[in-house]
Scaffold this active site. Sequence first.
Site, PDB file in Angstrom:
ATOM      1  N   TYR A  45       0.852  -1.196   0.000  1.00  0.00           N
ATOM      2  CA  TYR A  45       0.000   0.000   0.000  1.00  0.00           C
ATOM      3  C   TYR A  45       0.878   1.233   0.000  1.00  0.00           C
ATOM      4  O   TYR A  45       1.805   1.338   0.795  1.00  0.00           O
ATOM      5  CB  TYR A  45      -0.906   0.021   1.247  1.00  0.00           C
ATOM      6  CG  TYR A  45      -2.354   0.002   0.845  1.00  0.00           C
ATOM      7  CD1 TYR A  45      -2.879   1.049   0.101  1.00  0.00           C
ATOM      8  CD2 TYR A  45      -3.185  -1.061   1.169  1.00  0.00           C
ATOM      9  CE1 TYR A  45      -4.201   1.025  -0.306  1.00  0.00           C
ATOM     10  CE2 TYR A  45      -4.499  -1.091   0.758  1.00  0.00           C
ATOM     11  CZ  TYR A  45      -5.008  -0.038   0.025  1.00  0.00           C
ATOM     12  OH  TYR A  45      -6.309  -0.072  -0.387  1.00  0.00           O
ATOM     13  N   GLU A  47      -0.452   4.815  -0.617  1.00  0.00           N
ATOM     14  CA  GLU A  47      -1.239   6.035  -0.852  1.00  0.00           C
ATOM     15  C   GLU A  47      -0.363   7.262  -0.652  1.00  0.00           C
ATOM     16  O   GLU A  47       0.424   7.323   0.288  1.00  0.00           O
ATOM     17  CB  GLU A  47      -2.428   6.085   0.111  1.00  0.00           C
ATOM     18  CG  GLU A  47      -3.563   5.168  -0.317  1.00  0.00           C
ATOM     19  CD  GLU A  47      -4.700   5.176   0.691  1.00  0.00           C
ATOM     20  OE1 GLU A  47      -4.484   5.549   1.842  1.00  0.00           O
ATOM     21  OE2 GLU A  47      -5.821   4.798   0.298  1.00  0.00           O
ATOM     22  N   THR A 223      -3.176   6.722 -22.219  1.00  0.00           N
ATOM     23  CA  THR A 223      -3.072   5.363 -21.707  1.00  0.00           C
ATOM     24  C   THR A 223      -1.607   4.979 -21.838  1.00  0.00           C
ATOM     25  O   THR A 223      -0.862   5.599 -22.592  1.00  0.00           O
ATOM     26  CB  THR A 223      -3.898   4.375 -22.540  1.00  0.00           C
ATOM     27  OG1 THR A 223      -3.457   4.470 -23.897  1.00  0.00           O
ATOM     28  CG2 THR A 223      -5.382   4.694 -22.479  1.00  0.00           C
ATOM     29  N   LYS A 226      -1.401   1.442 -25.159  1.00  0.00           N
ATOM     30  CA  LYS A 226      -1.667   1.458 -26.607  1.00  0.00           C
ATOM     31  C   LYS A 226      -0.327   1.606 -27.328  1.00  0.00           C
ATOM     32  O   LYS A 226       0.508   0.727 -27.212  1.00  0.00           O
ATOM     33  CB  LYS A 226      -2.688   2.541 -26.934  1.00  0.00           C
ATOM     34  CG  LYS A 226      -4.056   2.227 -26.289  1.00  0.00           C
ATOM     35  CD  LYS A 226      -5.129   3.278 -26.538  1.00  0.00           C
ATOM     36  CE  LYS A 226      -6.389   2.927 -25.742  1.00  0.00           C
ATOM     37  NZ  LYS A 226      -7.405   4.004 -25.792  1.00  0.00           N
ATOM     38  N   ARG A 232      -1.345  -2.010 -18.950  1.00  0.00           N
ATOM     39  CA  ARG A 232      -2.640  -1.354 -18.987  1.00  0.00           C
ATOM     40  C   ARG A 232      -2.682  -0.289 -17.888  1.00  0.00           C
ATOM     41  O   ARG A 232      -2.503  -0.597 -16.711  1.00  0.00           O
ATOM     42  CB  ARG A 232      -3.682  -2.441 -18.732  1.00  0.00           C
ATOM     43  CG  ARG A 232      -5.050  -2.226 -19.227  1.00  0.00           C
ATOM     44  CD  ARG A 232      -5.731  -3.566 -19.512  1.00  0.00           C
ATOM     45  NE  ARG A 232      -5.343  -3.982 -20.857  1.00  0.00           N
ATOM     46  CZ  ARG A 232      -5.812  -3.404 -21.975  1.00  0.00           C
ATOM     47  NH1 ARG A 232      -6.711  -2.454 -21.916  1.00  0.00           N
ATOM     48  NH2 ARG A 232      -5.390  -3.811 -23.153  1.00  0.00           N
TER      49      ARG A 232
HETATM   50  C1  LIG Z   1      -8.442   4.352 -24.985  1.00  0.00           C
HETATM   51  C2  LIG Z   1      -8.775   5.742 -24.700  1.00  0.00           C
HETATM   52  C3  LIG Z   1      -9.127   6.188 -23.421  1.00  0.00           C
HETATM   53  C4  LIG Z   1      -9.474   5.263 -22.278  1.00  0.00           C
HETATM   54  O1  LIG Z   1      -8.518   4.457 -21.816  1.00  0.00           O
HETATM   55  P1  LIG Z   1      -8.914   3.265 -20.811  1.00  0.00           P
HETATM   56  O2  LIG Z   1      -7.581   2.865 -20.273  1.00  0.00           O
HETATM   57  O3  LIG Z   1      -9.605   2.241 -21.610  1.00  0.00           O
HETATM   58  O4  LIG Z   1      -9.777   3.860 -19.753  1.00  0.00           O
HETATM   59  C5  LIG Z   1      -9.305   7.536 -23.216  1.00  0.00           C
HETATM   60  N1  LIG Z   1      -9.167   8.410 -24.230  1.00  0.00           N
HETATM   61  C6  LIG Z   1      -8.873   8.016 -25.477  1.00  0.00           C
HETATM   62  C7  LIG Z   1      -8.741   9.039 -26.552  1.00  0.00           C
HETATM   63  C8  LIG Z   1      -8.682   6.672 -25.765  1.00  0.00           C
HETATM   64  O5  LIG Z   1      -8.434   6.295 -27.020  1.00  0.00           O
END
Ligand SMILES: *Cc1c(COP(=O)(O)O)cnc(C)c1O
Length: 438
Positions: A45, A47, A223, A226, A232
């Site tokens: 933890y 925080e 994110t 991606k 993630r």
């Molecule tokens: C994928 C995406 C998000 C959200 O991301 P998560 O991790 O799925 O919550 C936010 N904004 C844009 C432009 C995205 O393409």
Amino acid sequence: MNDPIFAIIEKEKQRQSEGLELIPSENYVSENVLKAMGSILTNKYSEGYPKLRYYGGNENIDQAETLAIERAKQLFHADHANVQPHSGANANEAVYFAWCKPGDTILAMSLPAGGHLTHGSPVTRSAKIYNFVGYGVTEDGDIDYDELEKLALEHQPQIILVGYSAFMKIPDFDRVAKVAAKVAEQSGHEVLLMADMAHVAGLIAGGVHPNPLEHGFHVMTSTTHKTLRGPRGGLIVSMGKVGNPLKKTERKLENIPTLIDRAVFPGTQGGPLEHVIAAKAVAFEEDLQPEFKEYAANIVKNAKALAEALKAEGFKLQGDGTDNHLILVDVKSSFGINGKLYEYALDKIGLTLNANALPTDKGAAFRPSGVRLGTPAMTTRGLGPDEMEQIAKWMKQVAEICAKAGDNKGLANYDGELDKLHKEVKDFALRFPVPGIN
Ligand SMILES: *Cc1c(COP(=O)(O)O)cnc(C)c1O
């Protein structure tokens, strides 16, 4: 190891190896990212922020989070980074919360134009708290800057947001910054310029896409899973003075880094996921390497090659092509089929992508006219422009089958043909190993 969950993971490894991942928001992480994510850092933890924690025993965690912060700052030439958001959606909520009061106006790209759910879709919590106004795109697929300016001057938003999940051009950040300056002058309030670069952050890090923070923007959310090719999660980088996040801070643009820290914790989240933050640090270090620049350039090269190949096979593309990693195909006007059927049929042969509404679709979220695809994952596996041509050929064959089949039920008559294509895709995919799977 008798828990069926491990057999499920093995089957997913097989699915990822044998198929071709064309969903533009997905990627394959490295073995080191997996190692950090699967570590005992999850036990802790922590925080608060490095050296400002509510729990003891954080001396090692502090070092890991500090490394993640420093690497993120270096990657995006930012004054400050918050690496704690659990996701892109959380990152966006924290920024809204950092700057806006309930009822304040946020101007963002509308969902049908290519914006994201978190940019004001009525089904979200943010949309119930803030007043979202949406701008659109022009017929050739670029931001409608005239409309953006008109709406900005009319509604005098607290935030102007540039960000998207289905937009294929390079935004003109300078032009939007000029609009914000006009609104500030006219309204007498400061306007926060926010970029949600969740999709293209890796292209920015790799130097093949402009960095909004270098064009007058104050905040960039993203994110990390991606194009950045990390675990993630979410990320917020910003420009301004970095203060003590545990102290109340005046609401001014120059204090935005501290306002954001307070909005992430304790504003919208509890304990950070330090195993994921360590994995973000690993990914950011990978993103800082020269090879990552090459990777980013190849993503765009492949996307352009795939767009050309698809056009040559008779597909019509939104915006007639792409300047980033994304492609939006109008399968309705190309082959008279709907995106959902096409997504389903492609899945049967091992090509994974998603149905997506086109800006011109009217209330057709369940029968969208398009599919969205992209090249980040395929580029990680080492595919190049020649392979993009092969993918376009398979896509054409499946589109023709869908046109003959008409619907999901009709598709059953083509199982033999689809099975044959599936075998081709599988043999092809296995030539390109997935990192972290052996
Ligand atoms: C994928 C995406 C998000 C959200 O991301 P998560 O991790 O799925 O919550 C936010 N904004 C844009 C432009 C995205 O393409």
